[in-house]
Design an enzyme around this catalytic site. Structure first.
Site, PDB file in Angstrom:
ATOM      1  NE  ARG A 132      78.439  48.032  38.467  1.00 32.44           N
ATOM      2  CZ  ARG A 132      78.843  46.827  38.869  1.00 32.44           C
ATOM      3  NH1 ARG A 132      78.077  45.767  38.732  1.00 32.44           N
ATOM      4  NH2 ARG A 132      80.043  46.667  39.396  1.00 32.44           N
ATOM      5  CE  LYS A 176      82.355  49.492  36.206  1.00 33.96           C
ATOM      6  NZ  LYS A 176      82.007  50.331  37.338  1.00 33.96           N
ATOM      7  CG  HIS A 195      76.635  54.417  41.602  1.00 37.71           C
ATOM      8  ND1 HIS A 195      76.642  53.214  40.907  1.00 37.71           N
ATOM      9  CD2 HIS A 195      77.756  54.409  42.361  1.00 37.71           C
ATOM     10  CE1 HIS A 195      77.721  52.525  41.237  1.00 37.71           C
ATOM     11  NE2 HIS A 195      78.409  53.227  42.113  1.00 37.71           N
ATOM     12  NE  ARG A 235      77.799  49.014  42.623  1.00 32.91           N
ATOM     13  CZ  ARG A 235      77.797  47.703  42.432  1.00 32.91           C
ATOM     14  NH1 ARG A 235      76.662  47.033  42.472  1.00 32.91           N
ATOM     15  NH2 ARG A 235      78.925  47.051  42.197  1.00 32.91           N
ATOM     16  CG  HIS A 274      83.050  45.371  44.047  1.00 34.24           C
ATOM     17  ND1 HIS A 274      83.064  45.820  45.349  1.00 34.24           N
ATOM     18  CD2 HIS A 274      82.346  46.302  43.352  1.00 34.24           C
ATOM     19  CE1 HIS A 274      82.412  46.967  45.428  1.00 34.24           C
ATOM     20  NE2 HIS A 274      81.960  47.272  44.226  1.00 34.24           N
ATOM     21  CE1 TYR A 286      80.630  51.413  49.657  1.00 31.23           C
ATOM     22  CE2 TYR A 286      81.550  49.465  48.614  1.00 31.23           C
ATOM     23  CZ  TYR A 286      80.675  50.528  48.598  1.00 31.23           C
ATOM     24  OH  TYR A 286      79.838  50.699  47.531  1.00 31.23           O
TER      25      TYR A 286
END
Length: 175
Positions: free
Chosen positions: A19, A56, A117, A120, A143, A153
């Site tokens: 990120r 995050k 972004h 990514r 994740h 995805y």
């Protein structure tokens, strides 16, 4: 060939799936001799104040391997920064500077603008195309769950079922 800091930053984003806040928080201490990057903080500038934030999610704290060429580019770049300390930021620009640069580059190339972004997402798409498993990609991207990776995805896996059947045929034939 010496790379500009902006070009190197975009290479890091593309080849790591980081990120932008993770990129902007990088210090020389985060670039490990084992050709890995320790991603352990996020950078943001709010009301003119530099903030270093916790990632995050817990899994966003991660250590990822990087290709040798990227490691070498980062080490060379860091050695050219006069007086840099091991805990000083490597990239001294902001997310808005990254946004501005990607718009400028897209315009020069005659391409539609993408968000920073989206690099990514490009990284994840490339890994899927290279045949990496969703769990490996989820770990690399930080994740919290492989479900996030699959939800984001899964549309990139449409021919994977046929590839599976082809591999089963090869297995049956003993190849």
């Amino acid at each position: 060939i010496q790379k500009s800091s902006m070009k190197l930053a975009f290479d890091v984003l593309f080849y790591t799936g980081m990120r932008s806040g993770e990129l902007l928080a990088l210090t020389p201490a985060d670039i490990l001799p084992s050709k890995r990057i320790d991603i352990n903080k996020n950078y943001a500038k709010v009301n003119g104040e530099d903030l270093f934030l916790e990632p995050k999610t817990p899994k966003a704290k991660r250590c990822i391997s990087i290709p040798e060429f990227l490691y070498n580019d980062l080490r060379e770049y860091i050695t050219r920064i006069y007086g840099i300390g091991k805990d000083d930021r490597i990239f001294y620009f902001t997310k808005s500077a990254l946004d501005k640069e990607i718009k400028k580059a897209a315009g020069k190339a005659g391409l539609p603008t993408i968000r920073v972004h989206d690099l990514r997402h490009s990284h994840a798409s490339m890994l899927i195309e290279m045949g990496f498993a969703p769990l490996e990609i989820a770990d690399r991207l930080g994740h919290e769950s492989v479900k996030t990776t699959l939800d984001t995805y899964s549309h990139l896996y449409p021919d994977k079922d046929q590839q599976l059947a082809d591999r089963l045929n090869q297995f049956r034939r003993g190849k």
